[in-house]
Write a protein that holds these residues in place. Structure first.
Motif, PDB file in Angstrom:
ATOM      1  N   ILE A   1       0.797  -1.011   0.179  1.00 35.85           N
ATOM      2  CA  ILE A   1       0.094  -0.044   0.053  1.00 35.85           C
ATOM      3  C   ILE A   1       0.961   1.193  -0.058  1.00 35.85           C
ATOM      4  O   ILE A   1       0.675   2.132  -0.638  1.00 35.85           O
TER       5      ILE A   1
ATOM      6  N   GLY B   1       1.955   1.898  -3.368  1.00 37.33           N
ATOM      7  CA  GLY B   1       1.128   2.430  -4.159  1.00 37.33           C
ATOM      8  C   GLY B   1       0.814   4.087  -3.760  1.00 37.33           C
ATOM      9  O   GLY B   1       0.634   4.775  -4.660  1.00 37.33           O
ATOM     10  N   LEU B   2       0.820   4.166  -2.604  1.00 38.77           N
ATOM     11  CA  LEU B   2       0.975   5.771  -2.172  1.00 38.77           C
ATOM     12  C   LEU B   2       2.025   6.541  -2.777  1.00 38.77           C
ATOM     13  O   LEU B   2       2.036   7.602  -3.307  1.00 38.77           O
TER      14      LEU B   2
ATOM     15  N   THR C   1       3.384   5.975  -5.646  1.00 38.11           N
ATOM     16  CA  THR C   1       3.329   6.347  -7.174  1.00 38.11           C
ATOM     17  C   THR C   1       2.289   7.379  -7.160  1.00 38.11           C
ATOM     18  O   THR C   1       2.322   8.044  -8.282  1.00 38.11           O
ATOM     19  N   TYR C   2       1.597   7.954  -5.963  1.00 40.86           N
ATOM     20  CA  TYR C   2       0.782   8.970  -6.300  1.00 40.86           C
ATOM     21  C   TYR C   2       1.218  10.340  -5.636  1.00 40.86           C
ATOM     22  O   TYR C   2       0.745  11.307  -5.237  1.00 40.86           O
TER      23      TYR C   2
ATOM     24  N   PHE D   1       2.972  10.299  -2.632  1.00 38.60           N
ATOM     25  CA  PHE D   1       3.105  10.596  -1.160  1.00 38.60           C
ATOM     26  C   PHE D   1       4.407   9.995  -0.857  1.00 38.60           C
ATOM     27  O   PHE D   1       5.047   9.423  -1.585  1.00 38.60           O
TER      28      PHE D   1
ATOM     29  N   GLY E   1      -4.871  13.054 -12.145  1.00 33.51           N
ATOM     30  CA  GLY E   1      -6.289  12.721 -12.083  1.00 33.51           C
ATOM     31  C   GLY E   1      -6.667  11.646 -12.821  1.00 33.51           C
ATOM     32  O   GLY E   1      -7.927  11.301 -12.866  1.00 33.51           O
ATOM     33  N   ARG E   2      -5.767  11.079 -14.062  1.00 35.94           N
ATOM     34  CA  ARG E   2      -6.117  10.160 -14.661  1.00 35.94           C
ATOM     35  C   ARG E   2      -6.680   8.645 -14.028  1.00 35.94           C
ATOM     36  O   ARG E   2      -6.201   8.351 -12.770  1.00 35.94           O
TER      37      ARG E   2
ATOM     38  N   ARG F   1      -6.162   4.723 -12.966  1.00 36.18           N
ATOM     39  CA  ARG F   1      -5.130   3.758 -13.132  1.00 36.18           C
ATOM     40  C   ARG F   1      -5.568   2.463 -13.531  1.00 36.18           C
ATOM     41  O   ARG F   1      -6.707   2.230 -13.047  1.00 36.18           O
TER      42      ARG F   1
ATOM     43  N   GLY G   1      -3.385   1.009  -2.652  1.00 31.58           N
ATOM     44  CA  GLY G   1      -2.456   2.365  -2.009  1.00 31.58           C
ATOM     45  C   GLY G   1      -2.767   3.267  -3.240  1.00 31.58           C
ATOM     46  O   GLY G   1      -3.115   4.541  -2.509  1.00 31.58           O
ATOM     47  N   ALA G   2      -2.852   3.245  -4.293  1.00 32.82           N
ATOM     48  CA  ALA G   2      -3.272   4.335  -5.291  1.00 32.82           C
ATOM     49  C   ALA G   2      -4.348   4.674  -5.076  1.00 32.82           C
ATOM     50  O   ALA G   2      -4.751   5.893  -5.176  1.00 32.82           O
TER      51      ALA G   2
ATOM     52  N   LEU H   1      -6.245   4.759  -2.351  1.00 33.13           N
ATOM     53  CA  LEU H   1      -6.225   5.581  -0.927  1.00 33.13           C
ATOM     54  C   LEU H   1      -5.507   7.025  -1.519  1.00 33.13           C
ATOM     55  O   LEU H   1      -5.913   8.235  -1.175  1.00 33.13           O
ATOM     56  N   GLY H   2      -4.503   6.977  -2.212  1.00 39.50           N
ATOM     57  CA  GLY H   2      -3.755   8.320  -2.685  1.00 39.50           C
ATOM     58  C   GLY H   2      -4.945   9.105  -3.313  1.00 39.50           C
ATOM     59  O   GLY H   2      -4.910  10.517  -3.147  1.00 39.50           O
ATOM     60  N   ALA H   3      -5.628   8.711  -4.225  1.00 42.32           N
ATOM     61  CA  ALA H   3      -6.670   9.205  -5.108  1.00 42.32           C
ATOM     62  C   ALA H   3      -7.727   9.919  -3.994  1.00 42.32           C
ATOM     63  O   ALA H   3      -7.900  11.155  -4.519  1.00 42.32           O
TER      64      ALA H   3
ATOM     65  N   LEU I   1      -7.241  10.656  -1.136  1.00 41.79           N
ATOM     66  CA  LEU I   1      -6.445  11.923  -0.417  1.00 41.79           C
ATOM     67  C   LEU I   1      -6.279  13.140  -1.362  1.00 41.79           C
ATOM     68  O   LEU I   1      -6.517  14.172  -0.808  1.00 41.79           O
ATOM     69  N   GLU I   2      -5.988  12.984  -2.549  1.00 44.34           N
ATOM     70  CA  GLU I   2      -5.947  13.802  -3.466  1.00 44.34           C
ATOM     71  C   GLU I   2      -7.293  14.590  -3.999  1.00 44.34           C
ATOM     72  O   GLU I   2      -7.173  15.661  -4.464  1.00 44.34           O
ATOM     73  N   GLU I   3      -8.252  13.748  -3.781  1.00 45.89           N
ATOM     74  CA  GLU I   3      -9.606  14.337  -4.028  1.00 45.89           C
ATOM     75  C   GLU I   3      -9.415  14.638  -5.771  1.00 45.89           C
ATOM     76  O   GLU I   3     -10.112  15.668  -6.151  1.00 45.89           O
ATOM     77  N   ASP I   4      -8.790  13.611  -6.456  1.00 48.52           N
ATOM     78  CA  ASP I   4      -8.384  14.156  -7.772  1.00 48.52           C
ATOM     79  C   ASP I   4      -9.825  13.181  -8.607  1.00 48.52           C
ATOM     80  O   ASP I   4      -9.602  13.286  -9.819  1.00 48.52           O
TER      81      ASP I   4
ATOM     82  N   ALA J   1      -9.850  10.224  -9.420  1.00 50.00           N
ATOM     83  CA  ALA J   1      -9.577   8.868 -10.142  1.00 50.00           C
ATOM     84  C   ALA J   1     -10.001   7.776  -9.708  1.00 50.00           C
ATOM     85  O   ALA J   1     -10.138   7.483  -8.364  1.00 50.00           O
TER      86      ALA J   1
END
Lengths: 307, 274
Positions: free
Chosen positions: A58, A61-62, A64-65, A67, B57-58, B60, B125-126, B128-130, B132-135, B137
């Motif tokens: 995870i 993955g973060l 790659t975003y 973080f 914002g694409r 994935r 994880g990605a 979750l990242g999206a 958090l970024e509120e984009d 995606a």
């Protein structure tokens, strides 16, 4: 101050300044000292529960975003348990994840042999792309954390959780890739990592009283090791001793010998002699596993005698 | 673009056969079973732009069953990420198209995968990242049925539901075969739909995951999961080796098998009705 409290304080500073810095736990946030940060940084703290493999991937993955995730667990679960996730999700995939393993080696004390990593440095050191850092004291840890965070790439930090005696001066300047010579000497190069650095300095004092002049070099970054400093010191003194809270196979001793492979210089080791740990308090474990000042003194004399 | 989907599937299928045939060996079964899913995702569902592969914002896509790399590459080439000629470099020394997906080598690949189970957690994880970024995606994560025997898949499943990652859409390529034999015999997954539901996911069970219309409908349906607070798993009942009868008939043997250029050419001719 406990090392984990120093770690948590410095991480809070980083998270305050950058919302992309985050911490992932596997149900050991209390042990790592970061539990209190959950309220303060709800969007930067994530507990994955008891699932270290998932936590590691995870985090990848973060990363790659964009973080900057730090993952935490006890040393064995942050390394040998997730060895493939470190290798593939993190390092092979070039994901910027920081790994914090707490309670290295005998410092796992009452958790005993199952929680006592003697091989973590060896496991991580054999994975390409990894940096391995082990702090000596609060001063070095404070100096290192922002540097590790700014470094673009995976790092494994071996973190002693409890309070440690201060070794470095307040004006210490930290360089992640440069070893620190704590004491100059002519007769022996003593390379040491982590909390045993204080013991190495004490041993050097005793040896000085017996006329043996020891150079003490702290290898805070075991990978990539500062080859230049290791070779220069070893050539100068003509004898080497390594001291580590880890198996003598795969850790600091191995790293130093690899650096010195083409030098004809005798080298001895104080470290765990290829065995598992056991339960006990530090004083008992130091004796049981041979990590005492007396052993350092004896091994130093032996290394000098081999010249 | 919907009207072209069948033609796109045909082209992707032929590209897979051609590049693996050119090399002589490859993970052909699990590539061919995924064609319809990849076509629908890249040509209908995903918010992507081949001219801007790193567009913020694409959406994935993580192909956690990384050995389906050739299927993803063929789809990316058809979608215009890179020249189709590059497909013939598959697995040659120095190629940008390795057997298993590598985000650092191939334009359009969002995650490095190959060690089974890990890509799925990376996708979580990605996602979750999206969030958090509120984009906005979405993250699509393809897993294999054999891969679903990895414990890490279920660690990730639990976490994604616990964190309400409704921007995560899982896809199981449920072709029922793995290297050592039928999944049901090696280490049975059933009841699979119930497992995902029990883990807190919406489940869309697609009867024929190689019927492009059913797949298209399923992904349109999956969109509705956004905002629900739950991730969605699309179970695609597929056929390993789909489209080429003799490859289908190899059964578990088609996981990673030899394919000559002549065999590939004959299969392509048959598919194209030449």
């Amino acid at each position: 101050m406990e090392m984990r409290a120093v770690y948590a304080e410095e991480m809070a500073r980083l998270m305050e300044a950058d919302r992309h810095v985050c911490i992932l736990d596997a149900d050991l946030a209390k042990a790592s000292g970061t539990r209190a940060l959950y309220e303060r940084f709800p969007k930067q703290m994530f507990d994955c529960g008891v699932a270290e493999q998932n936590m590691a991937s995870i985090a990848a993955g973060l990363a790659t975003y964009g973080f900057k995730p730090w993952i935490e667990s006890f040393t064995p679960f942050a390394t040998r348990r997730i060895c493939d996730q470190i290798a593939i999700s993190i390092s092979y995939a070039k994901n910027n994840v920081k790994i914090v393993g707490t309670d290295p080696g005998i410092s796992a004390e009452l958790n005993g042999g199952t929680h006592m990593s003697m091989e973590d440095v060896g496991v991580v050191r054999s994975i390409p792309g990894m940096v391995i850092f082990e702090p000596v004291d609060e001063v070095q840890l404070r100096a290192a954390i922002p540097v590790l965070n700014a470094y673009e790439g995976p790092v494994y930090m071996r973190l002693f959780r409890k309070e440690l005696p201060t070794v470095f001066p307040a004006d210490y300047r930290f360089d992640l890739f440069k070893a620190d010579t704590l004491r100059e000497g002519r007769d022996l190069s003593l390379f040491v990592s982590g909390f045993l650095t204080k013991d190495a300095l004490e041993a050097a004092e005793k040896l000085a009283a017996e006329g043996i002049d020891v150079e003490v070099v702290n290898i805070h970054t075991i990978k990539p090791i500062d080859r230049e400093s290791v070779i220069a010191s070893a050539r100068k003194t003509g004898a080497v001793l390594t001291v580590e809270n880890h198996n003598v196979i795969g850790g600091l001793h191995s790293a130093v010998l690899e650096a010195l492979a083409e030098e004809k210089i005798p080298a001895c080791a104080v470290g765990v002699q290829d065995r598992f740990g056991e339960v006990g308090k530090l004083p008992y474990l130091r004796e049981a596993l041979g990590l005492t000042v007396e052993n350092i003194v004896a091994a130093a004399k032996r290394a000098v005698s081999l010249k | 673009m919907d009207t072209d989907l069948k033609k796109i599937c045909l082209d992707i299928r032929c590209d897979i056969l051609e590049c693996i045939g050119h090399l002589g060996v490859g993970h052909i079964g699990g590539c061919l079973s995924l064609v319809e899913a990849l076509a629908v995702l890249y040509f209908q569902e995903m918010n992507i732009d081949p001219a801007q592969p790193d567009m913020p914002g694409r959406d994935r896509l993580v192909c956690s069953k990384g050995h389906a790399g050739p299927a993803v590459y063929s789809t990316l080439a058809e979608r215009g990420y890179f020249d189709k000629k590059e497909l013939l470099t598959l697995n040659q020394g120095g190629t940008h198209l390795p057997s298993h997906c590598d985000k650092n080598l191939t334009v359009g690949i969002d995650m490095t995968t190959g060690s089974l189970g890990q890509g799925f957690s990376c996708a979580v994880g990605a996602a979750l990242g999206a969030k958090l970024e509120e984009d906005g995606a979405a993250v699509y994560a393809i897993i294999g049925d054999g891969e679903s025997q990895e414990g890490q898949i279920w660690e990730a499943a639990m976490f994604a539901a616990a964190k309400g990652l409704d921007n995560l859409i899982g896809i199981t390529d449920y072709n029922k075969l793995q290297i050592d034999g039928p999944v049901a015999e090696v280490n049975a997954l059933e009841p699979l739909a119930e497992k995902w539901a029990a883990f807190g996911w919406h489940v869309i069970d697609v009867e024929d995951g190689n019927d492009v219309e059913q797949v298209s409908e399923a992904f349109k349906h999956a969109r509705l999961g956004r905002g629900s607070g739950k991730p969605t798993m699309v179970l695609l009942n597929t056929k390993k080796g789909c489209g080429v009868k003799w490859i289908e008939e190899l059964g578990p043997g088609n996981h990673n098998t030899k394919l000559t250029a002549e065999q590939a050419a004959a299969a392509i001719a048959e598919l194209r009705g030449a």
